[in-house]
Design an enzyme around this catalytic site. Structure first.
Site, PDB file in Angstrom:
ATOM      1  CE1 TYR A 117     144.020  30.802  31.010  1.00  9.09           C
ATOM      2  CE2 TYR A 117     145.098  32.786  31.803  1.00  9.09           C
ATOM      3  CZ  TYR A 117     144.924  31.824  30.828  1.00  9.09           C
ATOM      4  OH  TYR A 117     145.654  31.890  29.674  1.00  9.09           O
ATOM      5  CD  GLU A 205     146.156  28.567  28.835  1.00  9.71           C
ATOM      6  OE1 GLU A 205     146.011  27.464  28.281  1.00  9.71           O
ATOM      7  OE2 GLU A 205     145.614  29.608  28.414  1.00  9.71           O
TER       8      GLU A 205
END
Ligand code: ADP
Ligand code: MG
Length: 394
Positions: A117, A205
């Site tokens: 992530y 993101e």
């Protein structure tokens, strides 16, 4: 403002951030054109394009499972695309109503060794960009933060200096990268930061950031949001806006220069000033009600804009009552009153309406309302007005 994954990946590519090759289709006629780019026997990832995450685990209202599907052949990809396109996908982030899929992205399949992530956001408490990374990719970062917060690394960036080399290495080490992967990672995160900075993003993101079986670092998902106050500097970003993905009430409001945000309560509010609008929502809650929206008509709205605001709040089918709370500074209370009278007559308003007018030209505003003989209740103070509307709606 948000954009689609396929648009975000184009921006990634512009900034040297590695992404799989892909082609978007905005109509069924484009499927074959997009698929023509893939070799005959290749796997194709078919991805629903909606402005919401959780697509992989989402379910269509027609029963089809998964908004992201790895098809083994082009023929299968065509069938999957037909099952998704034009149908409603419900994910954790869309709410129960879901979103109609009006665009698809066909992408080269990567063989994933591990998922990570990586995100960059604006941290308001330190007024700095913050880079967030985790070895726990692919799943919801909120869940990771709750269960294993030690697996999340955060690095704040001094905006005057930018992301420093040592910071890129610190992040890379925290993710366990060495050698060639570390080199790829420092380039990757640098490109992502440049994109965040140069395009005035509110967030970038990548979930998952993948390491492939052949040791390549690649963005498999891409989510980018922009600071709307800076959009005037980026006409090329405004051109990526997809009105289909926005609440029609919010689109209409922006045409009239009104700040409107739909909420899920049943008491509509029409207020001037963002601070007063926030405290109006608070006081409705305080007395046991639920606001249906945030609405700031601004300091110098015309009576047409007020009428438009009134129509927008009434178009919300959950609304059971209206609270108008105006403190006239530059705003002339009589202009508000004229706007309300016009819109109430036009729409044949039947719902309970409580009006509190204070300040600039309030007396004239109250006279305008009285002369129109609308069935409304006037509030003497914010507390009084809020209690009255909560009672009427109950
Ligand atoms: P969402 O976050 O909305 O569910 P993603 O783009 O993250 O959508 O896709 C969901 C999952 O599908 C990813 O976590 C990844 O495992 C897989 N996936 C997505 N794109 C690819 C790709 N190009 N190749 C292989 N797997 C992929
Ligand atoms: Mg994802």
């Amino acid at each position: 403002m948000n954009i689609h994954e396929y648009q975000a990946k184009q921006l990634f590519a512009d900034f040297g951030v590695a992404t799989p090759k892909g082609w978007a289709a905005r109509s069924t006629a484009d499927f074959d054109t997009a698929l023509a780019n893939f070799p005959e026997d290749s796997a194709v990832v078919v991805k629903s394009q909606i402005h919401a995450g959780g697509r992989g685990k989402g379910v269509f209202t027609n029963g089809y499972k998964g908004g992201v599907h790895v098809a083994k052949t082009k023929a299968e990809a065509r069938d999957v695309a037909a099952a998704m396109f034009g149908n409603t996908l419900v994910t954790k982030q869309t709410g129960a109503d879901g979103r109609v899929v009006q665009a698809l992205y066909f992408e080269t399949a990567s063989s994933i060794a591990k998922e990570y992530y990586l995100a960059i956001l604006l941290d308001r408490s330190t007024a700095r960009p913050v880079v967030i990374a985790s070895t726990e990719g692919g799943m919801s970062i909120e869940e990771v933060a709750e269960k294993t917060p030690e697996k999340i690394v955060k690095i704040h960036v001094d905006p005057a200096l930018g992301l420093q080399d040592y910071q890129k290495r610190t992040l890379g080490f925290a993710l366990g990268f060495k050698g060639g992967l570390l080199k790829q990672f420092t380039k990757f995160v640098a490109g992502l930061y440049n994109l965040f900075w140069e395009k005035d993003c509110s967030m970038v993101e990548v979930n998952p950031l993948a390491v492939t079986a052949d040791e390549r670092l690649i963005a498999l998902d891409a989510k980018v949001g922009f600071d709307e106050n800076a959009l005037f500097r980026h006409p090329e970003i405004v051109a990526l806006r997809d009105i289909n993905e926005e609440d029609p009430k919010e689109v209409e409001a922006s045409k009239h220069g009104l700040s409107y945000i739909a909420l899920d309560g049943n008491i509509a509010c029409l207020v001037n000033g963002a601070g007063l609008a926030m405290s109006t929502m608070d006081i409705i809650k305080h007395y046991g009600g639920n606001p249906a929206n945030f609405l700031d008509v601004g300091g110098s709205a015309s009576k047409e804009a007020v009428a438009a605001a009134f129509n927008i709040i009434l178009s919300d089918k959950n609304v059971r009552g209206i609270l108008v709370n105006i403190f006239g500074g530059i705003m002339d209370c009589d202009v508000i009153a004229q706007g309300i009278v016009g819109a109430a007559r036009e729409t044949g308003l039947q719902l309970p309406l409580v009006v509190r007018l204070e300040g600039n030209n309030a007396a004239a505003g109250k006279e305008t309302l009285a002369a129109a003989a609308l069935s409304l209740v006037s509030g003497d103070s914010m507390a009084d007005a809020a209690q009255k509307i909560v009672k009427l709606v109950a």
